[in-house]
Scaffold this active site. Structure first.
Site, PDB file in Angstrom:
ATOM      1  N   CYS A   2       0.852  -1.185   0.000  1.00 30.10           N
ATOM      2  CA  CYS A   2       0.000   0.000   0.000  1.00 30.10           C
ATOM      3  C   CYS A   2       0.881   1.226   0.000  1.00 30.10           C
ATOM      4  O   CYS A   2       2.088   1.141   0.210  1.00 30.10           O
ATOM      5  CB  CYS A   2      -0.871   0.042   1.250  1.00 30.10           C
ATOM      6  SG  CYS A   2      -1.985  -1.355   1.396  1.00 30.10           S
ATOM      7  N   GLY A  29      -0.857   0.851  -5.096  1.00 31.91           N
ATOM      8  CA  GLY A  29      -2.142   0.226  -4.839  1.00 31.91           C
ATOM      9  C   GLY A  29      -3.239   0.908  -5.614  1.00 31.91           C
ATOM     10  O   GLY A  29      -3.297   2.139  -5.635  1.00 31.91           O
ATOM     11  N   ASN A 101       1.013   0.504   5.905  1.00 31.44           N
ATOM     12  CA  ASN A 101       1.488  -0.344   4.822  1.00 31.44           C
ATOM     13  C   ASN A 101       2.139  -1.538   5.503  1.00 31.44           C
ATOM     14  O   ASN A 101       3.029  -1.362   6.334  1.00 31.44           O
ATOM     15  CB  ASN A 101       2.515   0.449   3.988  1.00 31.44           C
ATOM     16  CG  ASN A 101       3.293  -0.426   3.024  1.00 31.44           C
ATOM     17  OD1 ASN A 101       4.436  -0.110   2.707  1.00 31.44           O
ATOM     18  ND2 ASN A 101       2.712  -1.503   2.552  1.00 31.44           N
ATOM     19  N   GLY A 102       1.644  -2.748   5.189  1.00 34.92           N
ATOM     20  CA  GLY A 102       2.261  -3.916   5.817  1.00 34.92           C
ATOM     21  C   GLY A 102       1.302  -5.071   5.936  1.00 34.92           C
ATOM     22  O   GLY A 102       0.240  -5.095   5.308  1.00 34.92           O
ATOM     23  N   TYR A 260      10.927  -3.953  -7.569  1.00 37.18           N
ATOM     24  CA  TYR A 260       9.666  -3.755  -8.294  1.00 37.18           C
ATOM     25  C   TYR A 260       8.800  -2.589  -7.816  1.00 37.18           C
ATOM     26  O   TYR A 260       8.359  -1.775  -8.613  1.00 37.18           O
ATOM     27  CB  TYR A 260       8.842  -5.046  -8.233  1.00 37.18           C
ATOM     28  CG  TYR A 260       7.486  -4.937  -8.880  1.00 37.18           C
ATOM     29  CD1 TYR A 260       7.347  -5.037 -10.259  1.00 37.18           C
ATOM     30  CD2 TYR A 260       6.337  -4.716  -8.122  1.00 37.18           C
ATOM     31  CE1 TYR A 260       6.105  -4.916 -10.873  1.00 37.18           C
ATOM     32  CE2 TYR A 260       5.096  -4.592  -8.732  1.00 37.18           C
ATOM     33  CZ  TYR A 260       4.982  -4.699 -10.100  1.00 37.18           C
ATOM     34  OH  TYR A 260       3.759  -4.580 -10.690  1.00 37.18           O
TER      35      TYR A 260
END
Ligand code: SF4
Length: 493
Positions: A2, A29, A101-102, A260
């Site tokens: 995210c 996201g 985020n996680g 990426y």
């Protein structure tokens, strides 16, 4: 994966800048997004889909206040509905809003505990809600603080409770009504969280915290480093900053951010993503020269666009022409983060168009950032062959992805990972290429850590080497998370 952002300003509304920030984080996201601000009360707008489709002039005008949090979602735990969009919030014992985020490894146990032991109501299947309740529950057990220093002690103690109970990877950005913004990062710093400052004409300072530095330049913020692993930072409404390392562990940021996810113009953990990708291409080319000294392709083509940078340095190192032989339609989303394999398969041909003049009759070497499921790579090879390539070679800037990620990247089931189930030779055959070569694990690590004033002990590479730094991933956890994922997907079908 995210994208998360928080801004606290001394003198202006932040909603517009949170929106701009989310646009600069959209690549992290595309499933849902939300913005939450406060003045004397909370204001929230969440929705599913792309940022530009969720927010408009009317709903943005309601997001009042000089403090706020924004989030763009790519689900790892939880479904795909608006209920799972962030930020989430509670009113007890304070108005607290949170986004992260996680991914939480022990989510299933914790979500039960939070309801049964902490007696708090969980309203979604998104893991940040569990972090929010654990934090809020810990804050609730304190008497009201008499001053800022005592309040910061309470925040730090409550984050310590989160660290004690919540296993996994998480970077959290949060606001407390009338008390500004606080952020924290898991003790291993697996997920990124950068910070920046902007000086105003009146001498005051605005603060930003985000997954990437990608919006800093546009908004006039200067990068001031990273939220450190295990660190808590609290910025009061008057701009006073408090920070403390609450728990210190080995610093192992995610290597896949460099491979990426992160945008190439971003600096994460004091390492340039762009430069690390150049070094990935260099290391890969040197390996190619050692292994295949007599094989020189006519052109090197990146699988656009994450692999562009590695392909450029690979071609330079080999002394071969770099060619944009695959044109990418910029208006179609990244295939890897689209939910559901069918969507992914269909979208490759919409997204990429081979250029016949560049490809026909040539020995073509394709550089891709990674091979995860293998379907996209296989389709790319098929397209290149259809356009008349003589020989096709394929190199991956990332080593074989053999293990699932439990720290926030959507590849949780072992059956989906091609390298977990096939030998390199079988993958070469499956993809239909003449030569397939992967980056070596040590070469990838070297590419990320070679330069920069960083303090990375060792990047997390668990999806490549199976070494999970949190030490709590066992067969039972793997099965539980895989089942959870499979159930969520079947509900969607
Ligand atoms: Fe990143 Fe892989 Fe570690 Fe997940 S397991 S955090 S994708 S390096």
């Amino acid at each position: 994966m995210c994208g998360v952002v928080g801004i606290i300003s001394s003198n202006k509304p932040v909603a517009g800048e949170l929106y701009d920030s989310l646009i600069h984080l959209q690549h992290r996201g595309q499933d849902a997004a939300g913005i939450m601000t406060y003045n004397e009360r909370f204001h929230i707008k969440k929705g599913t889909g792309l940022i530009r489709d969720i927010f408009d002039e009317q709903n943005m005008s309601r997001l009042l206040g000089k403090v706020g949090v924004g989030h763009t979602r790519y689900p790892t735990v939880g479904g795909f509905s608006i209920e799972e969009a962030q930020p989430v919030y509670t009113h007890v014992p304070y108005g607290i809003a949170m986004a992260h985020n996680g991914n939480i490894v022990n989510y299933t146990d914790l979500s039960k505990e939070v309801v049964e032991k902490d007696r708090r109501h969980v309203n979604s299947s998104v893991d940040i809600e569990v972090i929010l309740h654990i934090f809020a529950h810990a804050m609730e057990s304190n008497d009201r603080a008499s001053d800022s220093s005592e309040f910061f002690d309470q925040i730090c103690d409550s984050v310590k409770t989160v660290y004690g109970r919540v296993k996994g990877a998480y970077s959290v950005v949060s606001t407390i009504m009338n008390n500004g913004m606080f952020v924290f990062r898991d003790p291993h710093g697996i997920r990124p969280l950068v910070k920046g400052e902007r000086k105003n004409d009146d001498g005051s300072v605005d603060h930003i915290f985000a997954s990437e530095t990608t919006m800093f330049y546009a908004l006039g913020f200067e990068p001031t480093g990273n939220v450190l692993p295990g660190e808590v930072i609290w910025v009061e409404e008057d701009g006073t900053v408090h920070s403390r390392i609450v728990e210190e562990k080995q610093f192992t940021p995610c290597v896949f951010e460099y491979v990426y996810f992160a945008r190439p113009d971003c600096i994460q953990n004091d390492v340039s993503v762009y430069r690390s990708r150049l070094r990935m291409g260099q290391n890969l080319a040197n390996n190619w020269k050692n292994k295949y000294p007599d094989v020189l392709p006519d052109i090197v083509i990146p699988a656009p666009s994450t692999a562009n940078t590695s392909a450029l340095s690979f071609a330079n190192e080999l002394g071969v022409r770099y060619s944009e032989g695959l044109y990418k339609n910029p208006f179609i989303g990244r295939t890897f983060i689209m939910p559901g394999n069918e969507e992914r398969k269909r979208s490759v041909r919409y997204k990429l168009v081979p250029q016949e003049f560049e490809i026909s009759g040539k020995d073509v070497l394709i550089v891709d950032d990674s091979i995860v499921r293998g379907n996209t790579s296989r389709q790319i090879v098929k397209m290149i062959k259809e356009f008349g390539a003589k020989n096709v070679y394929f190199v991956s800037a990332c080593p074989p992805v053999k293990f699932p990620c439990y720290y926030g990247v959507d590849m949780p089931t072992r059956t989906e990972l091609t390298a977990a189930n096939k030998t390199n030779e079988e993958i070469r055959e499956f993809m239909g290429v003449d030569i397939l070569m992967y980056q070596e694990v040590e070469d990838l690590k070297e590419a990320v850590t070679r330069k920069g004033e960083h303090n990375i002990d060792r990047p997390c590479m668990a999806c490549l080497d199976g070494w999970y730094v949190t030490g709590d991933i066992n067969e039972q956890v793997m099965e539980s998370m895989e089942n959870q994922r499979i159930t969520e997907r079947s509900v969607l079908k």
